[in-house]
Scaffold this motif. Structure first.
Motif, PDB file in Angstrom:
ATOM      1  N   TRP A  72       0.833  -1.200   0.000  1.00 34.63           N
ATOM      2  CA  TRP A  72       0.000   0.000   0.000  1.00 34.63           C
ATOM      3  C   TRP A  72       0.868   1.251   0.000  1.00 34.63           C
ATOM      4  O   TRP A  72       0.604   2.201  -0.737  1.00 34.63           O
ATOM      5  CB  TRP A  72      -0.924  -0.019   1.215  1.00 34.63           C
ATOM      6  N   LEU A  73       1.935   1.255   0.825  1.00 38.73           N
ATOM      7  CA  LEU A  73       2.838   2.408   0.876  1.00 38.73           C
ATOM      8  C   LEU A  73       3.500   2.643  -0.475  1.00 38.73           C
ATOM      9  O   LEU A  73       3.651   3.785  -0.918  1.00 38.73           O
ATOM     10  CB  LEU A  73       3.903   2.200   1.957  1.00 38.73           C
ATOM     11  N   ALA A  74       3.899   1.560  -1.136  1.00 35.83           N
ATOM     12  CA  ALA A  74       4.524   1.686  -2.455  1.00 35.83           C
ATOM     13  C   ALA A  74       3.532   2.237  -3.474  1.00 35.83           C
ATOM     14  O   ALA A  74       3.881   3.069  -4.319  1.00 35.83           O
ATOM     15  CB  ALA A  74       5.074   0.335  -2.909  1.00 35.83           C
ATOM     16  N   GLU A  75       2.283   1.785  -3.408  1.00 36.34           N
ATOM     17  CA  GLU A  75       1.262   2.248  -4.352  1.00 36.34           C
ATOM     18  C   GLU A  75       0.949   3.731  -4.167  1.00 36.34           C
ATOM     19  O   GLU A  75       0.568   4.411  -5.122  1.00 36.34           O
ATOM     20  CB  GLU A  75      -0.017   1.431  -4.186  1.00 36.34           C
ATOM     21  N   GLN A  76       1.116   4.239  -2.947  1.00 32.82           N
ATOM     22  CA  GLN A  76       0.864   5.660  -2.707  1.00 32.82           C
ATOM     23  C   GLN A  76       2.080   6.517  -3.042  1.00 32.82           C
ATOM     24  O   GLN A  76       2.033   7.739  -2.913  1.00 32.82           O
ATOM     25  CB  GLN A  76       0.461   5.904  -1.245  1.00 32.82           C
ATOM     26  N   GLY A  77       3.187   5.857  -3.450  1.00 30.45           N
ATOM     27  CA  GLY A  77       4.389   6.597  -3.832  1.00 30.45           C
ATOM     28  C   GLY A  77       5.228   7.033  -2.654  1.00 30.45           C
ATOM     29  O   GLY A  77       6.108   7.890  -2.794  1.00 30.45           O
ATOM     30  N   VAL A  78       5.009   6.454  -1.479  1.00 30.69           N
ATOM     31  CA  VAL A  78       5.789   6.831  -0.306  1.00 30.69           C
ATOM     32  C   VAL A  78       7.220   6.306  -0.421  1.00 30.69           C
ATOM     33  O   VAL A  78       8.192   6.996  -0.106  1.00 30.69           O
ATOM     34  CB  VAL A  78       5.127   6.307   0.981  1.00 30.69           C
ATOM     35  N   CYS A  79       7.354   5.087  -0.881  1.00 31.14           N
ATOM     36  CA  CYS A  79       8.656   4.420  -0.951  1.00 31.14           C
ATOM     37  C   CYS A  79       8.493   3.150  -1.769  1.00 31.14           C
ATOM     38  O   CYS A  79       7.384   2.814  -2.186  1.00 31.14           O
ATOM     39  CB  CYS A  79       9.167   4.096   0.454  1.00 31.14           C
ATOM     40  N   SER A  80       9.608   2.432  -1.961  1.00 29.06           N
ATOM     41  CA  SER A  80       9.503   1.123  -2.593  1.00 29.06           C
ATOM     42  C   SER A  80       8.972   0.119  -1.573  1.00 29.06           C
ATOM     43  O   SER A  80       8.919   0.418  -0.368  1.00 29.06           O
ATOM     44  CB  SER A  80      10.873   0.663  -3.108  1.00 29.06           C
ATOM     45  N   ARG A  81       8.591  -1.056  -2.042  1.00 27.41           N
ATOM     46  CA  ARG A  81       8.054  -2.060  -1.121  1.00 27.41           C
ATOM     47  C   ARG A  81       9.104  -2.492  -0.097  1.00 27.41           C
ATOM     48  O   ARG A  81       8.806  -2.672   1.086  1.00 27.41           O
ATOM     49  CB  ARG A  81       7.540  -3.271  -1.905  1.00 27.41           C
ATOM     50  N   ARG A  82      10.344  -2.652  -0.557  1.00 27.95           N
ATOM     51  CA  ARG A  82      11.411  -3.055   0.365  1.00 27.95           C
ATOM     52  C   ARG A  82      11.672  -1.982   1.407  1.00 27.95           C
ATOM     53  O   ARG A  82      11.857  -2.277   2.592  1.00 27.95           O
ATOM     54  CB  ARG A  82      12.685  -3.345  -0.426  1.00 27.95           C
ATOM     55  N   GLU A  83      11.672  -0.715   0.978  1.00 28.57           N
ATOM     56  CA  GLU A  83      11.849   0.371   1.935  1.00 28.57           C
ATOM     57  C   GLU A  83      10.668   0.427   2.902  1.00 28.57           C
ATOM     58  O   GLU A  83      10.829   0.775   4.079  1.00 28.57           O
ATOM     59  CB  GLU A  83      11.989   1.693   1.184  1.00 28.57           C
ATOM     60  N   PRO A 139      20.617   5.975  -6.484  1.00 24.89           N
ATOM     61  CA  PRO A 139      21.817   5.328  -7.037  1.00 24.89           C
ATOM     62  C   PRO A 139      21.572   4.732  -8.416  1.00 24.89           C
ATOM     63  O   PRO A 139      20.438   4.359  -8.760  1.00 24.89           O
ATOM     64  CB  PRO A 139      22.132   4.219  -6.011  1.00 24.89           C
ATOM     65  N   ALA A 140      22.621   4.638  -9.206  1.00 26.25           N
ATOM     66  CA  ALA A 140      22.523   4.050 -10.540  1.00 26.25           C
ATOM     67  C   ALA A 140      22.055   2.603 -10.441  1.00 26.25           C
ATOM     68  O   ALA A 140      22.522   1.840  -9.589  1.00 26.25           O
ATOM     69  CB  ALA A 140      23.870   4.119 -11.252  1.00 26.25           C
ATOM     70  N   GLY A 141      21.108   2.228 -11.295  1.00 27.35           N
ATOM     71  CA  GLY A 141      20.571   0.869 -11.300  1.00 27.35           C
ATOM     72  C   GLY A 141      19.442   0.644 -10.323  1.00 27.35           C
ATOM     73  O   GLY A 141      18.863  -0.442 -10.295  1.00 27.35           O
ATOM     74  N   GLN A 142      19.074   1.654  -9.539  1.00 29.11           N
ATOM     75  CA  GLN A 142      18.010   1.522  -8.548  1.00 29.11           C
ATOM     76  C   GLN A 142      16.756   2.265  -9.021  1.00 29.11           C
ATOM     77  O   GLN A 142      16.807   3.151  -9.870  1.00 29.11           O
ATOM     78  CB  GLN A 142      18.453   2.087  -7.195  1.00 29.11           C
ATOM     79  N   TRP A 143      15.606   1.898  -8.422  1.00 27.06           N
ATOM     80  CA  TRP A 143      14.351   2.551  -8.748  1.00 27.06           C
ATOM     81  C   TRP A 143      13.537   2.805  -7.486  1.00 27.06           C
ATOM     82  O   TRP A 143      13.758   2.189  -6.454  1.00 27.06           O
ATOM     83  CB  TRP A 143      13.521   1.707  -9.726  1.00 27.06           C
ATOM     84  N   ARG A 144      12.603   3.721  -7.605  1.00 27.82           N
ATOM     85  CA  ARG A 144      11.629   3.962  -6.536  1.00 27.82           C
ATOM     86  C   ARG A 144      10.382   4.544  -7.182  1.00 27.82           C
ATOM     87  O   ARG A 144      10.409   5.021  -8.324  1.00 27.82           O
ATOM     88  CB  ARG A 144      12.169   4.917  -5.470  1.00 27.82           C
ATOM     89  N   THR A 145       9.262   4.499  -6.462  1.00 24.84           N
ATOM     90  CA  THR A 145       8.050   5.143  -6.961  1.00 24.84           C
ATOM     91  C   THR A 145       8.081   6.624  -6.596  1.00 24.84           C
ATOM     92  O   THR A 145       8.732   7.022  -5.630  1.00 24.84           O
ATOM     93  CB  THR A 145       6.795   4.491  -6.360  1.00 24.84           C
ATOM     94  N   CYS A 146       7.376   7.420  -7.375  1.00 22.42           N
ATOM     95  CA  CYS A 146       7.308   8.855  -7.095  1.00 22.42           C
ATOM     96  C   CYS A 146       6.526   9.101  -5.805  1.00 22.42           C
ATOM     97  O   CYS A 146       5.605   8.363  -5.470  1.00 22.42           O
ATOM     98  CB  CYS A 146       6.620   9.582  -8.247  1.00 22.42           C
ATOM     99  N   THR A 147       6.898  10.146  -5.116  1.00 28.96           N
ATOM    100  CA  THR A 147       6.127  10.575  -3.958  1.00 28.96           C
ATOM    101  C   THR A 147       4.828  11.217  -4.439  1.00 28.96           C
ATOM    102  O   THR A 147       4.701  11.585  -5.615  1.00 28.96           O
ATOM    103  CB  THR A 147       6.920  11.589  -3.123  1.00 28.96           C
TER     104      THR A 147
END
Length: 337
Positions: free
Chosen positions: A72-83, A284-292
């Protein structure tokens, strides 16, 4: 009277069917009781039939299912699922005023979720925007006939059909946006929106004042038309190389490299640092995250505006169709830089 008839007469009155067991005679006559145990056939144990598990009741049509908190946090753009898993275990997340201490907790649509005391507003749509720091040496297609590495070797997300917002070529790096929203992708790429893309460029050689003035006042003539005045700033000169910051508002194929080629200069490094006001930052290069949520709103605003000859429904359908065709043919739009 024969002996057989005598036996029939001697049967107990309770055995009206004539099928009750009789005591065998000393001479071995009569039916012997079976030595098989219950649950056996031919001396082999019979396995009881397995009861089919009860199918769980499905949610009523139109009901919104609960989802795991980190998802849910990832879907709201707060962070990635792992974070999300990390901040949950750090006890920084609460649901309806209660701190969450472990993973596996689910969120219902009406729950109030806070991170570090700040309420997270649930998005009304399901669109997701992913920010990816593309390294050099990767191409932006699903597969490559030449066997070159693609961004999808590093970009492993929960969303299988992400639409790339523009592209970066093999030797370019930096911010690449991908989304599940076809209309958003189309709006961000459409030239009528003039969505800004900012790059840091290392050029071999020294850019003269005259060349810089030409770029900022007139632009250059390319094979597909003039550029017009460009937003270019000289940042520094180091070891015979020039570092510039350039902002474009269109997505022509390899435009920056062709601009400097026209000045007899070669681009040594090309890094996209922002798109539509969203910054690459320290990702970092090679990493991704969802937008806030704030970044998502900025992109949504940048993508909105008048489109020539198309309404919102048409542009969304066109973008989705283009994405599906590109996935099938690996024929995505040409690299912008």
């Amino acid at each position: 009277m024969s002996q057989a008839k005598g036996r029939r007469k001697g049967r107990p009155s309770s055995c009206s069917s004539g099928r009750c067991a009789t005591t065998p005679s000393k001479s071995g006559g009569g039916r012997k009781p079976s030595s098989r145990k219950k649950g056996e056939r031919g001396g082999v144990k019979i396995q009881p039939k397995r009861q089919s598990p009860r199918r769980q009741a499905t949610a009523p049509k139109g009901a919104v299912a609960e989802v795991r908190l980190q998802k849910w946090l990832a879907e709201q753009g707060v962070c990635s699922r792992r974070e999300g898993e990390k901040i949950i275990l750090e006890k920084r997340v609460s649901i309806n005023g209660s701190i969450v201490h472990e993973l596996g907790v689910k969120v219902a649509p009406k729950d109030e979720v806070r991170v570090d005391g700040r309420i997270i507003q649930q998005r009304r749509d399901a669109s997701v925007v992913v920010m990816f720091h593309k390294p050099r040496g990767l191409i932006c297609t699903k597969s490559d006939p030449q066997g070159r590495r693609t961004i999808y070797e590093l970009l492993r997300t929960p969303w299988p059909r992400l639409i790339s917002v523009g592209r970066l070529d093999l030797n370019s790096e930096g911010l690449l946006l991908l989304t599940t929203d076809g209309a958003l992708a189309h709006g961000l790429m459409h030239p009528s929106r003039e969505v800004p893309r900012t790059y840091r460029v290392k050029v071999r050689g020294v850019i003269t004042k005259e060349q810089l003035q030409q770029l900022t006042t007139e632009g250059v003539e390319l094979e597909d038309g003039p550029t017009g005045p460009l937003d270019v700033k000289l940042d520094q000169l180091t070891g015979g190389n020039s570092w510039v910051t350039m902002t474009l508002k269109e997505g022509r194929n390899r435009e920056i490299r062709r601009i400097f080629d026209s000045l007899k200069l070669t681009v040594a490094r090309l890094l996209r640092v922002s798109y539509g006001g969203v910054e690459l930052g320290e990702l970092p290069a090679g990493q991704w995250r969802t937008c806030t949520p704030d970044e998502w709103r900025a992109l949504k605003q940048a993508s909105e505006g008048s489109l020539i000859g198309a309404d919102e429904g048409e542009e969304g359908d066109a973008a989705e169709a283009s994405a599906q065709e590109g996935a099938a043919r690996d024929d995505t739009p040409a690299a912008e830089a």
